[in-house]
Structure formats: structure tokens, C-alpha cells
Design a protein around this motif. Structure first.
Motif, mmCIF file in Angstrom:
data_model
loop_
_atom_site.group_PDB
_atom_site.id
_atom_site.type_symbol
_atom_site.label_atom_id
_atom_site.label_comp_id
_atom_site.label_asym_id
_atom_site.label_seq_id
_atom_site.Cartn_x
_atom_site.Cartn_y
_atom_site.Cartn_z
ATOM 1 N N PHE A 190 15.770 -20.670 -13.722
ATOM 2 C CA PHE A 190 14.855 -19.545 -13.889
ATOM 3 C C PHE A 190 15.509 -18.295 -13.324
ATOM 4 O O PHE A 190 16.582 -18.351 -12.709
ATOM 5 C CB PHE A 190 13.504 -19.816 -13.210
ATOM 6 N N GLU A 191 14.848 -17.157 -13.553
ATOM 7 C CA GLU A 191 15.391 -15.868 -13.127
ATOM 8 C C GLU A 191 15.372 -15.762 -11.608
ATOM 9 O O GLU A 191 14.317 -15.880 -10.980
ATOM 10 C CB GLU A 191 14.576 -14.729 -13.750
ATOM 11 N N LYS A 192 16.548 -15.538 -11.003
ATOM 12 C CA LYS A 192 16.660 -15.434 -9.546
ATOM 13 C C LYS A 192 17.029 -14.026 -9.097
ATOM 14 O O LYS A 192 17.388 -13.825 -7.939
ATOM 15 C CB LYS A 192 17.692 -16.445 -9.036
ATOM 16 N N ASN A 193 16.952 -13.078 -10.015
ATOM 17 C CA ASN A 193 17.230 -11.680 -9.683
ATOM 18 C C ASN A 193 15.903 -10.964 -9.433
ATOM 19 O O ASN A 193 15.080 -10.822 -10.343
ATOM 20 C CB ASN A 193 17.998 -11.010 -10.823
ATOM 21 N N LEU A 194 15.702 -10.513 -8.222
ATOM 22 C CA LEU A 194 14.432 -9.870 -7.861
ATOM 23 C C LEU A 194 14.210 -8.594 -8.648
ATOM 24 O O LEU A 194 13.059 -8.243 -8.970
ATOM 25 C CB LEU A 194 14.411 -9.590 -6.359
ATOM 26 N N ASP A 195 15.265 -7.869 -9.007
ATOM 27 C CA ASP A 195 15.104 -6.618 -9.747
ATOM 28 C C ASP A 195 14.471 -6.852 -11.118
ATOM 29 O O ASP A 195 13.709 -6.019 -11.615
ATOM 30 C CB ASP A 195 16.466 -5.927 -9.914
ATOM 31 N N ILE A 196 14.784 -7.977 -11.750
ATOM 32 C CA ILE A 196 14.177 -8.278 -13.052
ATOM 33 C C ILE A 196 12.682 -8.524 -12.892
ATOM 34 O O ILE A 196 11.873 -8.096 -13.730
ATOM 35 C CB ILE A 196 14.869 -9.490 -13.691
ATOM 36 N N TRP A 197 12.295 -9.218 -11.819
ATOM 37 C CA TRP A 197 10.868 -9.449 -11.577
ATOM 38 C C TRP A 197 10.148 -8.128 -11.293
ATOM 39 O O TRP A 197 8.983 -7.953 -11.654
ATOM 40 C CB TRP A 197 10.678 -10.405 -10.406
ATOM 41 N N VAL B 292 9.912 2.826 2.006
ATOM 42 C CA VAL B 292 10.755 2.134 1.032
ATOM 43 C C VAL B 292 11.411 0.917 1.661
ATOM 44 O O VAL B 292 11.510 -0.149 1.039
ATOM 45 C CB VAL B 292 11.824 3.111 0.480
ATOM 46 N N GLU B 293 11.855 1.058 2.918
ATOM 47 C CA GLU B 293 12.506 -0.071 3.599
ATOM 48 C C GLU B 293 11.524 -1.215 3.831
ATOM 49 O O GLU B 293 11.860 -2.395 3.651
ATOM 50 C CB GLU B 293 13.110 0.391 4.928
ATOM 51 N N GLU B 294 10.304 -0.878 4.235
ATOM 52 C CA GLU B 294 9.289 -1.909 4.464
ATOM 53 C C GLU B 294 8.914 -2.609 3.155
ATOM 54 O O GLU B 294 8.746 -3.831 3.126
ATOM 55 C CB GLU B 294 8.041 -1.293 5.103
ATOM 56 N N LEU B 295 8.790 -1.847 2.102
ATOM 57 C CA LEU B 295 8.431 -2.431 0.812
ATOM 58 C C LEU B 295 9.526 -3.362 0.305
ATOM 59 O O LEU B 295 9.249 -4.469 -0.173
ATOM 60 C CB LEU B 295 8.177 -1.307 -0.199
ATOM 61 N N ASP B 296 10.780 -2.940 0.444
ATOM 62 C CA ASP B 296 11.898 -3.762 -0.017
ATOM 63 C C ASP B 296 12.008 -5.034 0.811
ATOM 64 O O ASP B 296 12.242 -6.130 0.274
ATOM 65 C CB ASP B 296 13.186 -2.949 0.065
ATOM 66 N N SER B 297 11.850 -4.923 2.123
ATOM 67 C CA SER B 297 11.929 -6.101 2.986
ATOM 68 C C SER B 297 10.792 -7.080 2.694
ATOM 69 O O SER B 297 11.002 -8.297 2.668
ATOM 70 C CB SER B 297 11.884 -5.662 4.453
ATOM 71 N N ASN B 298 9.591 -6.544 2.476
ATOM 72 C CA ASN B 298 8.443 -7.405 2.183
ATOM 73 C C ASN B 298 8.640 -8.166 0.870
ATOM 74 O O ASN B 298 8.350 -9.358 0.778
ATOM 75 C CB ASN B 298 7.176 -6.553 2.125
ATOM 76 N N GLU B 299 9.163 -7.489 -0.148
ATOM 77 C CA GLU B 299 9.376 -8.145 -1.442
ATOM 78 C C GLU B 299 10.468 -9.203 -1.357
ATOM 79 O O GLU B 299 10.350 -10.277 -1.953
ATOM 80 C CB GLU B 299 9.716 -7.091 -2.493
ATOM 81 N N ASN B 300 11.538 -8.916 -0.614
ATOM 82 C CA ASN B 300 12.623 -9.897 -0.481
ATOM 83 C C ASN B 300 12.174 -11.140 0.276
ATOM 84 O O ASN B 300 12.499 -12.265 -0.116
ATOM 85 C CB ASN B 300 13.827 -9.259 0.235
ATOM 86 N N GLU B 301 11.425 -10.961 1.351
ATOM 87 C CA GLU B 301 10.937 -12.106 2.114
ATOM 88 C C GLU B 301 9.972 -12.949 1.293
ATOM 89 O O GLU B 301 10.027 -14.184 1.317
ATOM 90 C CB GLU B 301 10.267 -11.623 3.398
ATOM 91 N N ASN C 258 0.847 -1.183 0.000
ATOM 92 C CA ASN C 258 0.000 0.000 0.000
ATOM 93 C C ASN C 258 0.885 1.237 0.000
ATOM 94 O O ASN C 258 2.100 1.169 0.224
ATOM 95 C CB ASN C 258 -0.951 0.004 1.209
ATOM 96 N N ALA C 259 0.269 2.370 -0.241
ATOM 97 C CA ALA C 259 1.020 3.617 -0.382
ATOM 98 C C ALA C 259 1.616 4.097 0.935
ATOM 99 O O ALA C 259 2.530 4.934 0.934
ATOM 100 C CB ALA C 259 0.123 4.698 -0.974
#
Length: 468
Positions: free
Chosen positions: A49-56, A17-26, A12-13
């Protein structure tokens, strides 16, 4: 939850940024763990398969921005490059969002094969367009491209929009029309529409973008993974293109060797040369291989199926013998030969194509094969009668066949002995005369232990008078 591809986690908005990055990595790590558990519990083999989160993340942005999603696939095997889960995930983001299958490299297909694929796509409700980025680029640059007969014959019937290969202007008009139809279903007036391009690496996505834009906007190379970030390209005031980096989606159906032969994984990094080339030998008819490379492959023996494809070892030996590819060990250079063969297979020098499931390919296989009909030899005529009394091939027969093939191509010595000598044990083949060791220096007494005796000689001390 969709296993393929990796969906964007809820957000959500109000998240930082830190929370969003941590949530996506987990979430990404948990998704990869679920794939590993599924692979272990179900005894399945998961392809790379693609293992780079930035590409996803680039994929998520393209999906969210686009009104129409264009999935670029290779016309020679469209179902291999198609990802139905990605289409379902796009509909989950927006129920009105549609996916169009852009069948690239359609100039490599006979007209009859395009008809079958068009029928298959209609039966399964798939929106599709036949396209050739190479032909469109050549037309844009004013070059004369030697089009295949399949394209020339299909262009005569302009009313048949299903099987014809679209040009640049026709494709742009069709993409804009389909995207505007989606926007109209949302009851929203938008000044322009956005068309997103996704797909596997090395399917011609960057070449398609460059042909539509009219210039080199994205890098093009035969090595997969050239594009690293998504790009937004404005075609006109009403049409915008969005290019996503090539993604390799995880799959349990295809093998690693198929992905190498299809150009999804880099060719220069492979180590399994024979397995990848064997896929090429299985898909391309024997006569086509011989005609393209001007080589002669060994024919199946009487005890083998007469319609079997050539083995990768046979392919390598014939190819290396004709080109003079020899490694430092004196054996055929399979590494160099494999890279050449696989690149020819991907670029279309070795013609091949897949038929839609459930359809016959007898007529199409005849078009793919050489027009010359080779007369069958005596072994071919006797094959049906021998099928009843098939005999398992022995190792001696197989080795004799390979040795005779080496001699015929100059890969082995032509000296053949009249009588074969009996096999000798390995430790007796290089027997050297042994010298008698002189052990007289050892202690020769009954109480000794047989160990050498060290004799110490002490220099006598000079006890003479010293002169002052």
C-alpha cells in the motif's frame, strides 16, 4: 477509526506548521504499526500500500474540498477497485457528501453483464455511472473507434440510463447535477461545485480527466503512479474538477499477484512471473487464449479435471514457442512473455470480466468464449466414468507430458532412445581416469610422519684471494 484509508489526525488553526507536521508523522507511523500488529496477530497477509505520507495529504485535501466524490473503478472487476472505507470516511467529514462509482472501461463488458452490475449496484444503494474514457477521447478527437456490440446495442435504448455508457457532455451534466443536489442539502448557496476524483492507479482516472477537460491536462501512462499532486481544473463557472493522485489502499482480501495482474502494481518490477500469469490463465477461458495468440495449449490429461485452466508453465511454453522467446540459458524467456501477457490482459486484448456476487455467469461465459464449438475427444467422453476411479497423477506422467510438449514445439531434442538406461548416481556420471601419484619423494622411514622433506642446497663460498 478507519483502518483503510489513513484518516487525517485531529488539528486546529492554532497549530504551527512544525506541530502539524509532527502530529501527522506520528499518527501515520502509529497507523502503520497497527496494521503490522493486525497482520501478525491475525495471521493475515497485507498487500502493498501507499507508504508516502505526502500522497495521503493530497487525498485529504481532495476529500475536504469536494462536494461530490467520484471513485473511478475498472468495469471488469469493480469491487476489487472499490474502497467502502473511503466512502465511510468521506461521510464522516461531511454527512451530506456522496460517493459516485464511475465504472470506466465499460466498453469491454457485454450488455448482459452491465445489466447484472446495474442490478447489483441498485440492490446495495450504490450510485454509479458506466463510462468509457477511451471512447470519449476518440469522439473528442474525431476518430472512429470500433465500438463493441455491447455499446452499440445499449445506445439504441436511450431511456435506459442505468446500463448505457455515458458520453462526455452527459457525464459532465450528471456530475454537476449530483454535486448541486449535495450543496442544496446543506442550505448553502455556492457559486460553483467541486467534484473530486479518486481511485487506484491505472484505472483510467487521468484519461477521464483529460476527456472531460477536452485536452491533455494530466499525464497518461500504463505505469501506475504517474500523477504525483492533486490538480484543480475549472470546467465552467459552475463546475470544477479536482484530480487526486492514484492511491493503493491496504487490503487483506486481495493478493499481491492479483494487484500485479490488475495493473495496480508496476509490471516491469515483478519477479513472480508464474504466479501473476496463473491468475490470467484462471480468469481467461482456454479457447480465448488460443484464439487471441494463435497458439495451441496442451489439453488436460485423462487423470486431470477436464475443465481445469491451463498452467502458467504450459502457457509460457506455448507462447514462447510461437514467438521465439528464448533466454540466454536456452529455456523459454518467461520474463519477457509475462510482461507481454500481463499488458495484453490489462489493456483488454485478453477479454475477461467478473460477475457480481451471487449471480450466474453461464450465459456470459459463453459470450466470452469463442463462438466455435470444438468437438470433444475420446478422453472428454470418458471423463465422467473415470471420475469414480480417479488416480493421483504421478511425477513420471507429468514429466512425460511436459517432455512431449517440448518436443512438439521444438524446445527439446527429438532423439528418443529405444530403452531407457538405469539412472546413475550424480558423482559417477562424469568419472575421469585417475593418475597414479608419485610419492617416492616422501620420507620412507618408520620414524617419519610422512610429510615432505625440504632439502636445502647451500652454494659453497668462494674463499679465493681477492685482487686489489
Amino acid at each position: 477509526m478507519y483502518m483503510f484509508p489513513f484518516p487525517r489526525p485531529p488539528w486546529n488553526a492554532k497549530m504551527s506548521v512544525e506541530e502539524l507536521d509532527s502530529n501527522e508523522n506520528e499518527s501515520f507511523l502509529e497507523w502503520r504499526r497497527s496494521l503490522a500488529r493486525l497482520e501478525e496477530n491475525e495471521n493475515l497477509v497485507l498487500t502493498p500500500f501507499e507508504k508516502n505520507l505526502d500522497i495521503w495529504r493530497q487525498l485529504w485535501r481532495v476529500l475536504e474540498r469536494s462536494d461530490l466524490l467520484v471513485m473511478v473503478v475498472d468495469a471488469r472487476d469493480p469491487l476489487f477497485y472499490r474502497c467502502p472505507d473511503l466512502e465511510a470516511y468521506a461521510r464522516e467529514i461531511d454527512e451530506h457528501k456522496r460517493t459516485l462509482l464511475l465504472v470506466n472501461k465499460a466498453d469491454l463488458l457485454p450488455f448482459s453483464v452491465r445489466e447484472k452490475w446495474a442490478e447489483y449496484f441498485h440492490q446495495h444503494g450504490i450510485l454509479f455511472i458506466f463510462w468509457s474514457a477511451k471512447a470519449a477521447t476518440a469522439t473528442l478527437e474525431g476518430k472512429k473507434l470500433d465500438l463493441s456490440r455491447s455499446i452499440q446495442s445499449s445506445q439504441k435504448d436511450l431511456a435506459d440510463t442505468d446500463t448505457k455508457v455515458y458520453g462526455r457532455d452527459e457525464l459532465l451534466a450528471r456530475l454537476q447535477f449530483e454535486a448541486e443536489e449535495i450543496v442544496s442539502m446543506r442550505n448553502i448557496r455556492a457559486p460553483s461545485v467541486v467534484v473530486g476524483f479518486v481511485g487506484y492507479p491505472n484505472v483510467g482516472k487521468s484519461s477521464t480527466i483529460n476527456a472531460l477537460v477536452g485536452g491533455k491536462k494530466t499525464g497518461v501512462t500504463s505505469t501506475p503512479g504517474k500523477t504525483k499532486h492533486f490538480q484543480t481544473l475549472i470546467i465552467s463557472e459552475k463546475l470544477t474538477l479536482c484530480d487526486c493522485p492514484g492511491l493503493v489502499f491496504p487490503s487483506f482480501t486481495s493478493s499481491r499477484y492479483e494487484m500485479i495482474a490488475s495493473g495496480v502494481l508496476p509490471i516491469d518490477r515483478i519477479t513472480e512471473h508464474r504466479e501473476a500469469v496463473q491468475i490470467v490463465a484462471n480468469r481467461v477461458p482456454r479457447s480465448v487464449i488460443e484464439n487471441v495468440y494463435k497458439i495451441s495449449l496442451p489439453k488436460p490429461k485423462p487423470y486431470e479435471p477436464q475443465n481445469r485452466p491451463p498452467l502458467a508453465v504450459e502457457f509460457f511454453r506455448a507462447y514462447c514457442a510461437s514467438r521465439g522467446y528464448v533466454a540466454s540459458s536456452g529455456l523459454p524467456d518467461e520474463t519477457k512473455a509475462a510482461r507481454k501477457i500481463l499488458k495484453d490482459y490489462i489493456d483488454g486484448k485478453l477479454p475477461h470480466f467478473e460477475i457480481p456476487p451471487g449471480m450466474s455467469d453461464n450465459e456470459d461465459a459463453a459470450q466470452l468464449s469463442s463462438s466455435e464449438v470444438h468437438e470433444s475427444d475420446s478422453s472428454d467422453d470418458e471423463a465422467p466414468s473415470m471420475a469414480e476411479n480417479e488416480v493421483e497423477p504421478s511425477l513420471e506422467h507429468v514429466f512425460n507430458d511436459l517432455n512431449s510438449f517440448d518436443i512438439a514445439n521444438g524446445l527439446a531434442s527429438t532423439k528418443i532412445g529405444g530403452k531407457k538406461k538405469p539412472a546413475t548416481a550424480a558423482h559417477k556420471q562424469h568419472k575421469k581416469p585417475q593418475r597414479k601419484k608419485d610419492r617416492t619423494w616422501r620420507v620412507m622411514n618408520n620414524d617419519g610422519d610422512g610429510m615432505p622433506v625440504v632439502r636445502v642446497f647451500q652454494k659453497p663460498v668462494n674463499a679465493g684471494n681477492l685482487n686489489a
